[in-house]
Motif scaffolding. Structure first.
Motif, PDB file in Angstrom:
ATOM      1  N   TRP A 179      -6.075  -2.211   2.665  1.00  0.00           N
ATOM      2  CA  TRP A 179      -6.225  -2.906   1.217  1.00  0.00           C
ATOM      3  C   TRP A 179      -6.983  -1.770   0.468  1.00  0.00           C
ATOM      4  CZ3 TRP A 179      -5.472  -6.138   5.109  1.00  0.00           C
ATOM      5  CH2 TRP A 179      -4.644  -7.312   4.936  1.00  0.00           C
ATOM      6  N   ASP A 180      -6.916  -1.847  -0.928  1.00  0.00           N
ATOM      7  CA  ASP A 180      -7.484  -0.811  -1.566  1.00  0.00           C
ATOM      8  C   ASP A 180      -8.785  -0.934  -1.811  1.00  0.00           C
ATOM      9  OD1 ASP A 180      -7.391  -2.835  -3.149  1.00  0.00           O
ATOM     10  OD2 ASP A 180      -6.348  -1.935  -4.949  1.00  0.00           O
ATOM     11  N   ARG A 181      -9.414  -1.959  -1.438  1.00  0.00           N
ATOM     12  CA  ARG A 181     -11.029  -2.036  -1.631  1.00  0.00           C
ATOM     13  C   ARG A 181     -11.536  -3.229  -1.183  1.00  0.00           C
ATOM     14  NH1 ARG A 181      -8.867  -2.885  -6.655  1.00  0.00           N
ATOM     15  NH2 ARG A 181      -9.383  -0.804  -7.373  1.00  0.00           N
ATOM     16  N   CYS A 211       0.832  -1.049   0.044  1.00  0.00           N
ATOM     17  CA  CYS A 211       0.045  -0.061  -0.110  1.00  0.00           C
ATOM     18  C   CYS A 211       0.836   1.172   0.184  1.00  0.00           C
ATOM     19  CB  CYS A 211      -1.002  -0.045   1.252  1.00  0.00           C
ATOM     20  SG  CYS A 211      -0.147  -0.017   2.680  1.00  0.00           S
ATOM     21  N   PRO A 236     -11.799   3.768   1.783  1.00  0.00           N
ATOM     22  CA  PRO A 236     -10.875   4.834   1.208  1.00  0.00           C
ATOM     23  C   PRO A 236     -10.335   5.846   2.287  1.00  0.00           C
ATOM     24  CG  PRO A 236     -13.024   5.282   0.528  1.00  0.00           C
ATOM     25  CD  PRO A 236     -13.034   3.942   1.227  1.00  0.00           C
ATOM     26  N   ASP A 289     -10.306  -1.482   4.714  1.00  0.00           N
ATOM     27  CA  ASP A 289     -10.608  -1.462   3.103  1.00  0.00           C
ATOM     28  C   ASP A 289     -11.286  -0.447   2.725  1.00  0.00           C
ATOM     29  OD1 ASP A 289     -13.114  -2.339   3.783  1.00  0.00           O
ATOM     30  OD2 ASP A 289     -12.614  -4.190   3.223  1.00  0.00           O
TER      31      ASP A 289
END
Length: 443
Positions: A126-128, A5, A102, A100
């Motif tokens: 995590w991004d999503r 990340c 934003p 996760d």
């Protein structure tokens, strides 16, 4: 993945920073001195001079935009402190916060990241959201806490149950809104503690409630449990006036909890008069100290004045307070559907639609009726994996199971619901699409 990340992660009191290409480093603001993080945390380093105080501006974070254009919410350092006060009291340095969400919204950046930084525990990023990868991620970092919003929960429930579903480290979750089947969910996945709350980008953390989901039974296996013991969480909650409820008992729909120690809360009528218990109205807050709520909507003075009229911040949410001082969410003020002389809560209709065996999730909106000045109910439903829904048959089912004034005029079976990056359903897009499809209007 967690290890790649592009942000600094807080891990047990140390910073874990990935490399960032030189061309992405922002230019220094004019008139400001820039220091490297390594220099700031060096053993011989002095604390840098600062002129900040509790009212100094910390952030501008934009609202989710579920009902229309987003607004920039100007927040102070005291706002940040208030927002994470309760969440950070629920963890210690043994915990690992799963995130996760934003980092340009308050839940991800402040509730998860800032509280971990304050306590000095790890946050895994995590991004999503991914329902298929969720439990693998939890296991990879030994995550103990997570925020589960809106459609995230039914997606996790879609996976076939396993005998070892409860054998994981995740023991404290914040489920917003609190789903009807929260206790069954907790028992399946081993969640010892469920917290639910009311929070906004504007107000921070307005109310909290806690649920003892497992009672005397084991949730997270003792060999995997880390962080505060349940008794420590209950002691904190009760000392601050938050309710601690039993998961096996019936809990009224829409529970948000009792107001935090930092705010006064009220239910306001059409003329901003304070309403009594069991009366529906708009939820409003005011801080007990300056700078506890947002400072303003960025570059929108009229919207700011309207929100703060008569000394109360108007949340835009309809709610109700019971005789014991617990607050319950009813709907967004603009999401009430006026039909047959009654105000219908889309939130309540969605809960009833969720009782259908084949429905994974739903969203309900109002559109102008073809005749008269009221509205028709429109329902959008998503089938569970491996199941199918027929719009006509589903409409017939609603006529058997729902009160007549809640019957949908339109039913659309869809593959998915449009969502913001924080997994909130964008109802205005559903309404707009139906309006265009049917050639009807919506004022």
């Amino acid at each position: 993945m967690w290890a790649s990340c592009p942000w600094s992660c807080i891990g047990h009191g140390r910073a874990i920073t990935t490399s960032i290409p030189a061309q992405r480093v922002p230019l220094a603001p004019r008139g400001r001195e820039v220091a490297s993080f390594a220099d700031l945390v060096a053993a011989e380093a002095d604390a840098p001079p600062s002129t900040l105080d509790s009212g100094s501006i910390a952030n501008i974070i934009y609202t989710s935009g579920t009902t229309g254009p987003s607004k920039g919410v100007v927040q102070s350092h005291r706002w940040m402190n208030q927002f994470i006060y309760t969440p950070r009291r629920l963890i210690n340095q043994e915990d690992v916060i799963y995130n996760d969400l934003p980092l340009y919204h308050a839940a991800g950046a402040i509730v998860n990241m800032a509280r971990a930084a304050w306590v000095g525990c790890e946050v895994a990023l995590w991004d999503r959201f991914s329902s298929s990868a969720f439990w693998r991620r939890i296991a990879s970092r030994g995550a103990t806490g997570a925020v589960l919003l809106d459609v995230m929960i039914p997606r996790l429930l879609n996976a076939p149950p396993r005998a070892d579903d409860h054998c994981n480290t995740l023991h404290l979750v914040n489920m917003v809104p609190l789903p009807e089947g929260h206790n069954a969910i907790a028992r399946r996945f081993g969640f010892d503690i469920c917290a639910t709350s009311y929070g906004q980008t504007e107000t921070g953390a307005g109310a909290f409630a806690f649920i003892d989901e497992m009672g005397d039974q084991e949730g997270t296996p003792a060999s995997l449990y880390k962080g505060l013991a349940k008794e420590e969480v209950w002691r904190f909650a009760r000392s601050h006036g938050y309710p601690v409820l039993r998961g096996a008992e019936e809990i009224r729909r829409g529970l948000m909890g009792r107001p935090s120690v930092f705010v006064e809360a009220a239910i306001l009528g059409p003329d901003d008069e304070e309403l009594g218990s069991e009366e529906y109205g708009q939820l409003a807050f005011r801080g007990r100290l300056p700078h506890l709520l947002m400072e303003e909507y960025f570059a929108q003075p009229e919207a700011t004045r309207e929100a703060f009229r008569r000394s109360w911040f108007h949340t835009g949410d309809a709610a109700i307070r019971d005789a014991e001082g617990l607050y319950y969410f009813v709907d967004r003020m603009g999401s009430f559907i006026r039909r047959k002389g009654e105000n219908i809560s889309s939130y309540e209709v969605e809960a009833l639609l969720g009782e259908h065996d084949d429905v994974a999730m739903s969203a309900v909106v109002g559109v102008s009726a073809r005749e008269g000045d009221e509205e028709d109910v429109a329902a959008f439903v998503v089938a569970k994996p491996g199941r199918s829904l027929d719009a006509a048959s589903f409409l017939e089912w609603t006529h058997k199971e729902l009160p007549r004034h809640m019957w949908p005029e339109f039913v659309r079976v869809v593959d998915d619901l449009p969502r913001t990056p924080t997994n909130k359903v964008e109802k205005y897009r559903l309404r707009q699409g139906l309006v265009e499809e049917m050639g009807i209007s919506h004022d």
